[in-house]
Design a protein around this motif. Structure first.
Motif, PDB file in Angstrom:
ATOM      1  N   THR A 208       0.846  -1.191   0.000  1.00 33.32           N
ATOM      2  CA  THR A 208       0.000   0.000   0.000  1.00 33.32           C
ATOM      3  C   THR A 208       0.884   1.245   0.000  1.00 33.32           C
ATOM      4  O   THR A 208       2.061   1.182   0.387  1.00 33.32           O
ATOM      5  CB  THR A 208      -0.909   0.027   1.243  1.00 33.32           C
ATOM      6  N   PRO A 209       0.332   2.392  -0.410  1.00 36.03           N
ATOM      7  CA  PRO A 209       1.128   3.640  -0.382  1.00 36.03           C
ATOM      8  C   PRO A 209       1.652   3.979   1.003  1.00 36.03           C
ATOM      9  O   PRO A 209       2.698   4.609   1.142  1.00 36.03           O
ATOM     10  CB  PRO A 209       0.131   4.697  -0.885  1.00 36.03           C
ATOM     11  N   LYS A 210       0.930   3.564   2.063  1.00 31.44           N
ATOM     12  CA  LYS A 210       1.389   3.851   3.421  1.00 31.44           C
ATOM     13  C   LYS A 210       2.707   3.130   3.715  1.00 31.44           C
ATOM     14  O   LYS A 210       3.544   3.632   4.471  1.00 31.44           O
ATOM     15  CB  LYS A 210       0.315   3.421   4.429  1.00 31.44           C
ATOM     16  N   MET A 211       2.907   1.975   3.111  1.00 32.93           N
ATOM     17  CA  MET A 211       4.173   1.253   3.290  1.00 32.93           C
ATOM     18  C   MET A 211       5.333   2.020   2.669  1.00 32.93           C
ATOM     19  O   MET A 211       6.441   2.027   3.203  1.00 32.93           O
ATOM     20  CB  MET A 211       4.078  -0.146   2.669  1.00 32.93           C
ATOM     21  N   LEU A 212       5.064   2.670   1.541  1.00 35.26           N
ATOM     22  CA  LEU A 212       6.105   3.470   0.904  1.00 35.26           C
ATOM     23  C   LEU A 212       6.527   4.618   1.820  1.00 35.26           C
ATOM     24  O   LEU A 212       7.722   4.917   1.953  1.00 35.26           O
ATOM     25  CB  LEU A 212       5.602   4.010  -0.433  1.00 35.26           C
ATOM     26  N   GLU A 213       5.554   5.244   2.477  1.00 35.86           N
ATOM     27  CA  GLU A 213       5.872   6.310   3.431  1.00 35.86           C
ATOM     28  C   GLU A 213       6.701   5.762   4.590  1.00 35.86           C
ATOM     29  O   GLU A 213       7.641   6.419   5.058  1.00 35.86           O
ATOM     30  CB  GLU A 213       4.574   6.933   3.962  1.00 35.86           C
ATOM     31  N   LYS A 214       6.357   4.565   5.056  1.00 37.65           N
ATOM     32  CA  LYS A 214       7.079   3.979   6.179  1.00 37.65           C
ATOM     33  C   LYS A 214       8.517   3.640   5.788  1.00 37.65           C
ATOM     34  O   LYS A 214       9.456   3.870   6.568  1.00 37.65           O
ATOM     35  CB  LYS A 214       6.358   2.718   6.662  1.00 37.65           C
ATOM     36  N   ILE A 215       8.700   3.099   4.592  1.00 36.70           N
ATOM     37  CA  ILE A 215      10.057   2.803   4.118  1.00 36.70           C
ATOM     38  C   ILE A 215      10.883   4.077   4.056  1.00 36.70           C
ATOM     39  O   ILE A 215      12.043   4.114   4.484  1.00 36.70           O
ATOM     40  CB  ILE A 215      10.005   2.119   2.732  1.00 36.70           C
ATOM     41  N   HIS A 216      10.271   5.138   3.546  1.00 39.89           N
ATOM     42  CA  HIS A 216      10.986   6.423   3.446  1.00 39.89           C
ATOM     43  C   HIS A 216      11.343   6.956   4.829  1.00 39.89           C
ATOM     44  O   HIS A 216      12.464   7.446   5.042  1.00 39.89           O
ATOM     45  CB  HIS A 216      10.110   7.424   2.696  1.00 39.89           C
ATOM     46  N   GLN A 217      10.418   6.856   5.780  1.00 42.71           N
ATOM     47  CA  GLN A 217      10.672   7.356   7.135  1.00 42.71           C
ATOM     48  C   GLN A 217      11.788   6.566   7.813  1.00 42.71           C
ATOM     49  O   GLN A 217      12.688   7.138   8.450  1.00 42.71           O
ATOM     50  CB  GLN A 217       9.383   7.283   7.957  1.00 42.71           C
ATOM     51  N   ILE A 218      11.769   5.243   7.667  1.00 38.27           N
ATOM     52  CA  ILE A 218      12.816   4.412   8.267  1.00 38.27           C
ATOM     53  C   ILE A 218      14.164   4.704   7.612  1.00 38.27           C
ATOM     54  O   ILE A 218      15.205   4.759   8.291  1.00 38.27           O
ATOM     55  CB  ILE A 218      12.453   2.918   8.128  1.00 38.27           C
ATOM     56  N   LYS A 219      14.147   4.910   6.301  1.00 39.22           N
ATOM     57  CA  LYS A 219      15.395   5.200   5.593  1.00 39.22           C
ATOM     58  C   LYS A 219      16.016   6.497   6.095  1.00 39.22           C
ATOM     59  O   LYS A 219      17.244   6.591   6.263  1.00 39.22           O
ATOM     60  CB  LYS A 219      15.124   5.279   4.091  1.00 39.22           C
TER      61      LYS A 219
END
Length: 355
Positions: A208-219
């Motif tokens: 989901t798009p929310k996972m993309l946000e989470k990956i970016h935040q963790i990165k």
């Protein structure tokens, strides 16, 4: 000297070197002073109202550890500098909480600054705190931005132990504090492992798009970790190479252990950066694959309806002489043609493995 609290870096422009101004966030308006004085046969722990209360321990043979929690009151740092002959530029660096981790060797003391990292919540946000150490022959000053339990285990070891920590000098206390700060990162990396494992499972099942946000935040958090921890490698290496009389040869083996831990942490951070990049690629591939599946279904439906549309278009024309219009079974016959074409195409696509 000037004393001021909660100032931005830009406000120091034009001031004389060594001007004591606190730069950074004020986590606690009040400054807390605690002291632990110990030797092989005694241990005293107390709170201090001012640095003057610690001066009576200066001429003793015991080791004295003073912790300053909260840097809003620059006058306390200034008082330490006056009583213990600390260079004004070192005091300035202590109050500037945006320092890069480093080691400075002076004639009578060592100055060490680095970042303490701790998990802030379950969403893998990391809280950062600058910790500065001044190591003298029998005194160790620890300057912290926050009032927390960072060094509580070291204090407990000193209070309850009569072994190595009591019998060794200020350099071993310095090692214990550094080891505590460095080893905190292993807990963060364990949490990062769990977060990435759960995220990987979710990406494979339902991206989901929310996972993309989470990956970016963790990165972003991992990049910050790398920025604050990578310089610690040079710091620990410089400690190993130091020829300061304050660091005894017997302490070198412990400092080597800290250096090994730092190297392991940096390698783990680099590995996790690669994993995050892989997760991003997996996410994009999963989304692309999902889109391809949708497009394939739509294309199959289009391919089935194209000949049906062709047949319907022919019989929708207004020609005067169309034999089928007068035929009794013309309408059912058209439906038979429709069903036959659609069924034939479906089985053809299925035989090809497209559905």
């Amino acid at each position: 000297m000037m004393t001021k609290s909660g100032t931005k870096s830009s406000h120091k422009s034009g001031l004389a070197p060594g001007s004591l101004i606190h730069i950074g966030d004020i986590h606690h308006p009040d400054t807390k002073l605690t002291l632990i004085d110990y030797s092989e046969d005694h241990c005293e722990q107390r709170s201090l109202s001012s640095i003057d209360d610690a001066l009576k321990y200066r001429d003793q043979d015991s080791i004295t550890w003073v912790t300053i929690e909260g840097l809003a009151d620059a006058s306390i740092v200034e008082s330490i500098g006056e009583h213990f002959n600390i260079h004004p530029l070192v005091l300035e660096d202590i109050l500037n909480t945006h320092q890069r981790p480093k080691l400075e060797e002076h004639e009578d003391y060592l100055y060490i600054v680095l970042k303490s990292l701790a998990p802030d919540n379950d969403q893998f946000n990391i809280a950062y705190e600058q910790v500065s150490l001044i190591v003298l022959k029998n005194f160790v000053f620890a300057f912290k931005e926050k009032t927390d339990s960072l060094f509580s285990l070291v204090a407990t070891r000193i209070e309850n132990s009569h072994g190595r920590v009591r019998s060794l000098g200020s350099d071993y206390l310095m090692y214990s504090l550094l080891d505590t700060i460095v080893d905190q990162n292993f807990g963060i990396l364990d949490q990062l492992d769990e977060t990435l494992a759960a995220l990987e499972d979710d990406i494979f099942t339902d991206p989901t798009p929310k996972m993309l946000e989470k990956i970016h935040q963790i990165k972003l958090e991992v990049i910050k970790m790398r920025r604050y921890i990578s310089p610690v490698r040079d710091l620990s290496a410089n400690l190993l190479r130091s020829e300061s009389e304050l660091i005894k040869p017997s302490t070198q083996i412990y400092l080597r252990d800290v250096h090994d831990h730092v190297m392991r942490i940096i390698e783990s951070i680099e590995t996790h950066r690669d994993i995050l990049s892989s997760l991003l690629d997996i996410y994009l591939s999963s989304v692309s694959s999902k889109l391809n599946e949708v497009m394939k279904i739509l294309t199959i439906f289009s391919a089935i309806f194209i000949p049906l549309t062709f047949v319907a278009g022919i019989y929708g024309m207004n020609f005067k002489h169309m034999p089928e219009l007068a035929w009794k079974w013309g309408y059912p016959g058209v439906w038979v043609v429709f069903i036959t074409i659609a069924t034939s195409l479906y089985f053809f696509f299925k035989r090809k493995g497209w559905v």
